[in-house]
Design an enzyme around this catalytic site. Structure first.
Site, short mmCIF file in Angstrom:
data_model
loop_
_atom_site.label_atom_id
_atom_site.label_comp_id
_atom_site.label_asym_id
_atom_site.label_seq_id
_atom_site.Cartn_x
_atom_site.Cartn_y
_atom_site.Cartn_z
N TYR A 181 24.63 27.78 50.01
CA TYR A 181 24.82 26.39 50.43
C TYR A 181 24.89 26.16 51.94
CZ TYR A 181 29.63 28.19 50.13
OH TYR A 181 30.75 28.95 50.24
N LYS A 194 37.93 16.81 46.70
CA LYS A 194 38.45 17.63 45.60
C LYS A 194 38.69 16.78 44.34
CE LYS A 194 40.25 21.34 46.27
NZ LYS A 194 40.80 22.39 47.08
N LYS A 235 31.30 21.65 44.64
CA LYS A 235 32.11 22.64 45.36
C LYS A 235 32.44 23.77 44.38
CE LYS A 235 36.01 23.12 48.51
NZ LYS A 235 36.53 24.36 48.02
N CYS A 275 55.56 46.62 19.44
CA CYS A 275 56.28 46.91 18.20
C CYS A 275 55.72 48.21 17.64
CB CYS A 275 56.04 45.79 17.19
SG CYS A 275 56.34 46.30 15.49
N CYS A 294 58.82 42.25 11.92
CA CYS A 294 59.22 43.27 10.95
C CYS A 294 60.55 43.92 11.29
CB CYS A 294 58.13 44.35 10.84
SG CYS A 294 57.99 45.38 12.30
N ASP A 349 33.96 27.02 42.77
CA ASP A 349 35.27 27.66 42.89
C ASP A 349 35.10 29.16 42.75
OD1 ASP A 349 37.91 27.94 43.22
OD2 ASP A 349 38.50 27.17 41.26
N GLU A 355 26.91 18.28 47.27
CA GLU A 355 26.82 19.53 46.51
C GLU A 355 28.09 19.74 45.70
OE1 GLU A 355 26.56 22.47 49.60
OE2 GLU A 355 24.95 21.38 50.63
N CYS A 382 54.17 46.82 10.11
CA CYS A 382 54.46 45.47 10.61
C CYS A 382 53.40 44.49 10.10
CB CYS A 382 54.46 45.49 12.14
SG CYS A 382 54.59 43.86 12.88
N CYS A 425 61.18 43.75 16.73
CA CYS A 425 59.97 42.98 16.47
C CYS A 425 60.33 41.72 15.67
CB CYS A 425 58.97 43.82 15.69
SG CYS A 425 57.57 42.88 15.08
S1 IVH Z 1 30.16 24.58 53.06
C1 IVH Z 1 30.95 24.73 57.31
N1 IVH Z 1 29.50 24.09 50.59
O1 IVH Z 1 34.74 25.86 50.09
C2 IVH Z 1 30.88 24.59 55.86
N2 IVH Z 1 31.51 25.32 50.99
O2 IVH Z 1 36.94 25.02 52.15
C3 IVH Z 1 31.31 25.77 55.16
N3 IVH Z 1 32.65 26.06 48.98
O3 IVH Z 1 34.96 28.54 52.32
C4 IVH Z 1 31.39 25.63 53.74
N4 IVH Z 1 31.22 25.20 47.53
O4 IVH Z 1 34.16 29.01 49.95
C5 IVH Z 1 30.41 24.66 51.41
N5 IVH Z 1 28.76 23.62 48.44
C6 IVH Z 1 29.66 24.18 49.26
C7 IVH Z 1 30.79 24.89 48.78
C8 IVH Z 1 31.69 25.45 49.68
C9 IVH Z 1 32.34 25.90 47.68
C10 IVH Z 1 33.86 26.76 49.46
C11 IVH Z 1 33.60 27.83 50.48
C12 IVH Z 1 34.35 27.46 51.69
C13 IVH Z 1 35.36 26.50 51.17
C14 IVH Z 1 35.67 25.51 52.27
#
Ligand code: IVH
Length: 669
Positions: free
Chosen positions: A229, A317, A119, A429, A414, A121, A117, A434, A411
């Site tokens: 997720y 990551k 990740k 300013c 000017c 942010d 999946e 200006c 400024c």
């Molecule tokens: S699973 C036990 N799946 O990453 C598993 N986390 O460092 C729990 N996150 O706190 C998390 N995308 O905020 C999972 N596809 C994904 C995710 C995800 C982002 C974040 C989440 C979690 C942190 C873990």
């Protein structure tokens, strides 16, 4: 309207609004404009007000958020919310896979099934559904207990308030990530800057700030979205695997990232990582890696957890979108409202494929706090925003020759006095003439989202000002061909195009004109509210502070800023001159009696002859209606290239299909 008819219409509206919510926040393919969406929403609100017993908990109108809270209440998670171990390269993923197989007693060459999946942010949340109804939403907190943010989560449009199933389980707790799509983040930051508020550093902070609002009405204004997720506590249903879970919940209306896939064996996982990394730059939201999870819940149970991280999952990551470079100069820049911000000129450096040579230092306070100096080696980051930011100094590289810059007293453009307004981080300013402010205010006036004067950008505006031809926005409307012909490399055709673009802008809607004036604290959204409420610039000019305050969402700061603007004789004179020159926003009323009256058009696919907005305007100008989806009421479908399901549907329903050229011909006939 009769109650039965109202009930029918309410159903239709809810379905249509729900459809557009999903398009917007799950698929990022809005088919209708914000104002069309607002119109549907208002119609629904109106009907529900008229027939209160037709209001139901799952209506989109119930997402606007309740009363503000004093503080958040703590909620203990039924099952702790874990965090993930990180991996940074293929080797660490290999180690993870080896460990997993060893613990499960599997052969080393066995190819395990993993769910991969993106990740996200954003911010982890837990959603509790009891008998299908959304009852509690909470932040992760420390993993054991978080904060009750149910009211705020109810405003997240892609989150179902009721699961779409006739047989909901007794209890299902779903975990997911709330995030702010990039486009919404950029729009929100622009608006904040226009209103004089501090912009958010990245979409994650913006999402966090929006979710932790004590006043849910503020959260409701932020277009947050969610991807689910993970499974939390469940009762009355059993899932056998992560994939089984992720396959089931979208059928209940819970959004799952469509880039989620099951992969067999390590090589397939590596390929997945590369695919997603490649897609990263073009995704409409921020991700910071991929998550790899053992699919089978049986295996997950055997593996268990260690120090609050599951042994069956790992976060792989992406390398951060940062680079190290040197600051060659720090230049104070004067904006339209006179705010002076420090901007770093960098030794050009590539960050994930993009050449970066400028970075914002946000403001003088922050520059001081981070002790950023000319000559410093710094870490620069691209974090979802257009302009990269300086994250920190690398102190080891200091030679002692670096130059610290202090807040300018004058400024840079000017030479006028500079003031720091108490309670604001900004330094301003105060020079009335200006040049930087004048040019910036004209650039803003002509910009796409304001009066949309095509082709008239910074370069020409600077020249017009330097030649003494333009001192304010009204001067634009008295420009002649000869004025433009004084420029270097200017031809007849280009000059005429610019003049036509200026002339065309005279008929922009009122809301654009109000926004274009650059009144402090009046962004695009507020300008729309004011245009709706007052109907003309003259009425707005006369509006007293309490009249302005009677508009929902207009607070004392905004009201005062508007009255101050219109009390300034100079501003009034500029507006008079514009009106005399023919600037006249059209009446907001719909035109009737055009040749498309009663006809509904749907535009689909990639259009190359005109934009979707233009097409809509053309249809509406002739009395027609442009809809987002094809139905038996559609009269014409105009199909560009790569038209998909809408075209199919039009064919099935026997709706007349036009090419772009045929549409233009129809317009002309
Ligand atoms: S699973 C036990 N799946 O990453 C598993 N986390 O460092 C729990 N996150 O706190 C998390 N995308 O905020 C999972 N596809 C994904 C995710 C995800 C982002 C974040 C989440 C979690 C942190 C873990």
């Amino acid at each position: 309207m009769e109650k039965q008819a109202a009930a029918q219409r309410i159903q239709e509206l809810r379905a249509e609004i729900g459809y557009h919510n999903r398009l917007y926040s799950v698929l990022y393919k809005p088919e209708i404009s914000d104002s069309e969406y607002d119109a549907l929403f208002r119609e629904l609100q109106q009907l529900e007000k008229q027939f209160p017993d037709l209001v139901s908990l799952d209506s989109p109108t119930q997402r606007v958020g309740g009363a503000p809270l004093d503080k958040f209440v703590q909620v203990t998670h039924r099952i702790p919310m874990l965090s993930l171990e990180n991996a940074l390269n293929e080797g660490e993923i290999r180690d993870f896979d080896k460990r997993v197989k060893k613990d499960l007693g599997l052969a080393l060459d066995y190819e395990l099934e993993y769910v991969c999946e993106p990740k996200m942010d954003g911010l982890a949340v837990s959603l509790t559904y009891e008998r299908g109804e959304f009852t509690i939403g909470a932040t992760r907190g420390d993993g054991t207990a978080g904060e009750d943010i149910t009211q705020n989560l109810r405003t997240v449009k892609s989150l179902p308030l009721q699961l779409a199933t006739n047989e909901p389980p007794l209890l299902v707790e779903v975990r997911g990530e709330v995030y702010l799509p990039l486009a919404a983040f950029q729009k929100m930051n622009l608006e904040r800057e226009e209103n004089g508020d501090e912009p958010f550093a990245n979409p994650r902070n913006a999402a966090a700030g929006s979710l932790r609002q004590l006043d849910p009405r503020i959260t409701a204004r932020r277009p947050l979205a969610i991807f689910c997720y993970a499974q939390g506590a469940v009762d009355g249903i059993e899932f056998t695997s992560q994939y089984h879970f992720l396959e089931t919940i979208p059928r209940w209306g819970l959004p799952v990232n469509p880039l989620t896939h099951k992969r067999k064996g390590l090589e397939a996982v590596f390929a997945y990582y590369r695919e997603i990394e490649e897609k990263r730059e073009s995704l409409p939201y921020e991700i910071d890696g991929v998550v790899v999870k053992v699919d089978s819940f049986g295996y997950q149970q055997t593996l268990g957890e260690i120090s609050r991280t599951p042994k069956w999952a790992i976060a792989w990551k992406f390398p951060p979108r940062q680079a190290v470079t040197a600051i060659e100069d720090i230049v104070p820049q004067v904006g339209r409202t006179g705010v002076i911000t420090p901007t770093a000129h960098l030794k050009p450096v590539k960050i994930s494929g993009v050449m970066v040579s400028r970075a914002t230092l946000h403001n003088w306070e922050e520059m001081g706090r981070k002790d950023i100096r000319i000559g410093d080696t710094v870490v620069v980051e691209r974090a979802g925003d257009v302009i990269p930011a300086v994250v920190r100094v690398v102190p080891e590289n200091r030679s002692g020759k670096e130059i610290a810059l202090s807040i300018p007293h004058k400024c840079p453009e000017c030479g006028s006095e500079v003031v720091k307004i108490p309670g604001e981080v900004a330094v301003r300013c105060m020079g009335l003439s200006c040049p930087a402010q004048i040019c910036e205010s004209i650039i803003h006036f002509a910009s796409r989202r304001a009066m949309d004067i095509d082709g008239l950008g910074e370069k020409y505006i600077d020249q017009l000002h330097k030649l003494g031809l333009v001192h304010n926005v009204a001067d634009l409307y008295k420009l002649t061909r000869d004025d433009f012909m004084q420029f270097e490399r200017m031809g007849d055709k280009l000059a005429d195009n610019l003049l036509t673009a200026i002339a065309n802008s005279k008929e922009r809607e009122l809301s654009r004109l109000i926004f274009a004036l650059g009144i402090r604290h009046v962004g695009e959204h507020t300008a729309k509210l004011l245009a709706n409420a007052f109907g003309s610039i003259e009425n707005l000019e006369k509006a007293a502070e309490d009249e302005l305050l009677s508009i929902r969402e207009v607070g004392p700061q905004v009201a005062q800023s508007i009255t101050t603007f219109f009390h300034n004789q100079k501003n009034i004179e500029i507006i008079r001159r514009m009106i005399q020159a023919g600037v006249r926003p059209p009446e907001a009323k719909k035109k009737v009696g055009g040749k498309f009256t009663g006809k509904t058009f749907v535009f689909t696919g990639t259009l190359s002859r005109f934009t979707r907005d233009d097409a809509k305007r053309m249809v509406e100008d002739m009395g027609g209606h442009a809809a987002g989806s094809v139905s038996k009421n559609t009269n014409y479908v105009v199909a560009g290239t790569e038209a998909g399901s809408k075209l199919d549907k039009a064919m099935t329903l026997g709706v007349m299909i036009l090419t772009e050229d045929e549409f233009l011909k129809l317009l002309e006939d």
